[in-house]
Design an enzyme around this catalytic site. Sequence first.
Site, PDB file in Angstrom:
ATOM      1  N   SER A   1       9.911   9.600  -0.017  1.00 13.29           N
ATOM      2  CA  SER A   1       8.908  10.549  -0.512  1.00 13.29           C
ATOM      3  C   SER A   1       9.629  11.843  -0.865  1.00 13.29           C
ATOM      4  CB  SER A   1       7.884  10.820   0.598  1.00 13.29           C
ATOM      5  OG  SER A   1       6.949  11.791   0.180  1.00 13.29           O
TER       6      SER A   1
ATOM      7  N   TYR B   1       6.020  12.321   9.764  1.00 10.69           N
ATOM      8  CA  TYR B   1       6.114  11.573   8.501  1.00 10.69           C
ATOM      9  C   TYR B   1       7.358  11.994   7.721  1.00 10.69           C
ATOM     10  CZ  TYR B   1       4.797  10.021   3.781  1.00 10.69           C
ATOM     11  OH  TYR B   1       4.783   9.440   2.538  1.00 10.69           O
TER      12      TYR B   1
HETATM   13  N1  LIG Z   1       0.467   8.113  -1.684  1.00 10.51           N
HETATM   14  C1  LIG Z   1       1.369   9.048  -1.797  1.00 10.51           C
HETATM   15  O1  LIG Z   1       1.109  10.167  -2.250  1.00 10.51           O
HETATM   16  C2  LIG Z   1       2.780   8.787  -1.344  1.00 10.51           C
HETATM   17  C3  LIG Z   1       3.744   9.752  -1.619  1.00 10.51           C
HETATM   18  C4  LIG Z   1       5.044   9.515  -1.242  1.00 10.51           C
HETATM   19  C5  LIG Z   1       5.394   8.329  -0.623  1.00 10.51           C
HETATM   20  N2  LIG Z   1       4.437   7.404  -0.359  1.00 10.51           N
HETATM   21  C6  LIG Z   1       4.857   6.183   0.307  1.00 10.51           C
HETATM   22  O2  LIG Z   1       4.350   5.051  -0.349  1.00 10.51           O
HETATM   23  C7  LIG Z   1       4.143   4.013   0.605  1.00 10.51           C
HETATM   24  C8  LIG Z   1       2.736   3.469   0.463  1.00 10.51           C
HETATM   25  O3  LIG Z   1       1.842   4.554   0.670  1.00 10.51           O
HETATM   26  P1  LIG Z   1       0.320   4.483   0.225  1.00 10.51           P
HETATM   27  O4  LIG Z   1      -0.074   5.867  -0.112  1.00 10.51           O
HETATM   28  O5  LIG Z   1       0.101   3.383  -0.723  1.00 10.51           O
HETATM   29  O6  LIG Z   1      -0.355   4.129   1.650  1.00 10.51           O
HETATM   30  P2  LIG Z   1      -1.706   3.316   1.967  1.00 10.51           P
HETATM   31  O7  LIG Z   1      -2.099   3.695   3.349  1.00 10.51           O
HETATM   32  O8  LIG Z   1      -2.681   3.550   0.884  1.00 10.51           O
HETATM   33  O9  LIG Z   1      -1.214   1.798   1.967  1.00 10.51           O
HETATM   34  C9  LIG Z   1      -0.238   1.400   2.899  1.00 10.51           C
HETATM   35  C10 LIG Z   1      -0.229  -0.111   3.050  1.00 10.51           C
HETATM   36  O10 LIG Z   1       0.775  -0.434   4.038  1.00 10.51           O
HETATM   37  C11 LIG Z   1       0.194  -1.320   4.993  1.00 10.51           C
HETATM   38  N3  LIG Z   1       0.851  -1.131   6.300  1.00 10.51           N
HETATM   39  C12 LIG Z   1       0.943   0.020   7.003  1.00 10.51           C
HETATM   40  N4  LIG Z   1       1.568  -0.212   8.173  1.00 10.51           N
HETATM   41  C13 LIG Z   1       1.891  -1.527   8.206  1.00 10.51           C
HETATM   42  C14 LIG Z   1       2.532  -2.368   9.155  1.00 10.51           C
HETATM   43  N5  LIG Z   1       2.937  -1.889  10.343  1.00 10.51           N
HETATM   44  N6  LIG Z   1       2.711  -3.667   8.861  1.00 10.51           N
HETATM   45  C15 LIG Z   1       2.262  -4.180   7.678  1.00 10.51           C
HETATM   46  N7  LIG Z   1       1.622  -3.426   6.744  1.00 10.51           N
HETATM   47  C16 LIG Z   1       1.437  -2.125   7.007  1.00 10.51           C
HETATM   48  C17 LIG Z   1      -1.289  -0.935   5.036  1.00 10.51           C
HETATM   49  O11 LIG Z   1      -2.085  -1.970   5.573  1.00 10.51           O
HETATM   50  C18 LIG Z   1      -1.573  -0.652   3.566  1.00 10.51           C
HETATM   51  O12 LIG Z   1      -1.908  -1.831   2.866  1.00 10.51           O
HETATM   52  C19 LIG Z   1       4.417   4.623   1.980  1.00 10.51           C
HETATM   53  O13 LIG Z   1       5.701   4.278   2.409  1.00 10.51           O
HETATM   54  C20 LIG Z   1       4.306   6.105   1.719  1.00 10.51           C
HETATM   55  O14 LIG Z   1       5.074   6.860   2.616  1.00 10.51           O
HETATM   56  C21 LIG Z   1       3.138   7.618  -0.686  1.00 10.51           C
END
Ligand SMILES: NC(=O)c1ccc[n+]([C@@H]2O[C@H](COP(=O)([O-])OP(=O)(O)OC[C@H]3O[C@@H](n4cnc5c(N)ncnc54)[C@H](O)[C@@H]3O)[C@@H](O)[C@H]2O)c1
Length: 262
Positions: free
Chosen positions: A140, A154
């Site tokens: 991120s 985080y």
């Molecule tokens: N959304 C953003 O703005 C953003 C920004 C930077 C980085 N990210 C990164 O992108 C990735 C996805 O984020 P997102 O926003 O889509 O999150 P989200 O919460 O919308 O989706 C996350 C998914 O991961 C699954 N998950 C979480 N823990 C798990 C585990 N222990 N075992 C199996 N599955 C698991 C959840 O069930 C879900 O389907 C993350 O690594 C997050 O740090 C997101």
Amino acid sequence: MKLKDQIAIVTGGAMGNGLGIVKVFLKYGATVIILDYSDELNTTLKKLNNYKNQLFAYKVDIRNEESIQKCINHIIQNHNHIDVLVNNAGICNLELFANMSSELRDKHFDINIKGSWNVTKAVIPYMEKNKKGSIINLSSVTGPMVADTGEVAYATTKAALIGFTKSLAIEEVENNIRVNAILPGYILTPMVEKMAQETNEQNPQEVIDNIAKAIPMRRLGTPEEIGELAAFLACDESSYITGQTIVIDGGSTLPETNSMGI
Ligand SMILES: NC(=O)c1ccc[n+]([C@@H]2O[C@H](COP(=O)([O-])OP(=O)(O)OC[C@H]3O[C@@H](n4cnc5c(N)ncnc54)[C@H](O)[C@@H]3O)[C@@H](O)[C@H]2O)c1
């Protein structure tokens, strides 16, 4: 069809960025295997029923090393090799450092760092055997570059994934395995919607709108935009790129101030 004949694992593919990556990978012809612990997984599979011959899934928690190893063994039995791993699953629960329990800290470390570690550890021997692979870690901009309040746990994990990416990239270069990290800014996903809810229970949309205003492109990113970048890093078009961190943030980390300029 730049991912034709590619076998790709996407963790956390049931929703959010992971689902965006899954959709784009399917569009480019990959066979995709989702590892996710959410009950949403069934709904996601139903929605993507058009791709049922290309899409597989395991309901599994990436913290559970034994279950992950079983899944990977099973995937190898069925598909013979793994070309691409996207370590996308992650969590972000907002809490100020002063109030953060060790349990909540460890939950972030266990999922975001050790979870990615566990899946990579199980997959990499097969990539090494095949002398081919692309591993993509979802870091991120939060942590390596910027942060908002409540994100200490985080941010720590997302910065750790950069070290993981670079050190693994140098070790695996001789096996023709590339390892890169994607650093998104704010992307509109269930994670961000939940964070907006925690920030302002009465009006979470206002939080989202204000995030958008602070981004030079005046909008949050989409999971499909993350998917397109992941597809590029997964395929041979990026064959000379390894150990890199690629920011995708609509310019959110660009402004030096919000007051200078004509
Ligand atoms: N959304 C953003 O703005 C953003 C920004 C930077 C980085 N990210 C990164 O992108 C990735 C996805 O984020 P997102 O926003 O889509 O999150 P989200 O919460 O919308 O989706 C996350 C998914 O991961 C699954 N998950 C979480 N823990 C798990 C585990 N222990 N075992 C199996 N599955 C698991 C959840 O069930 C879900 O389907 C993350 O690594 C997050 O740090 C997101």
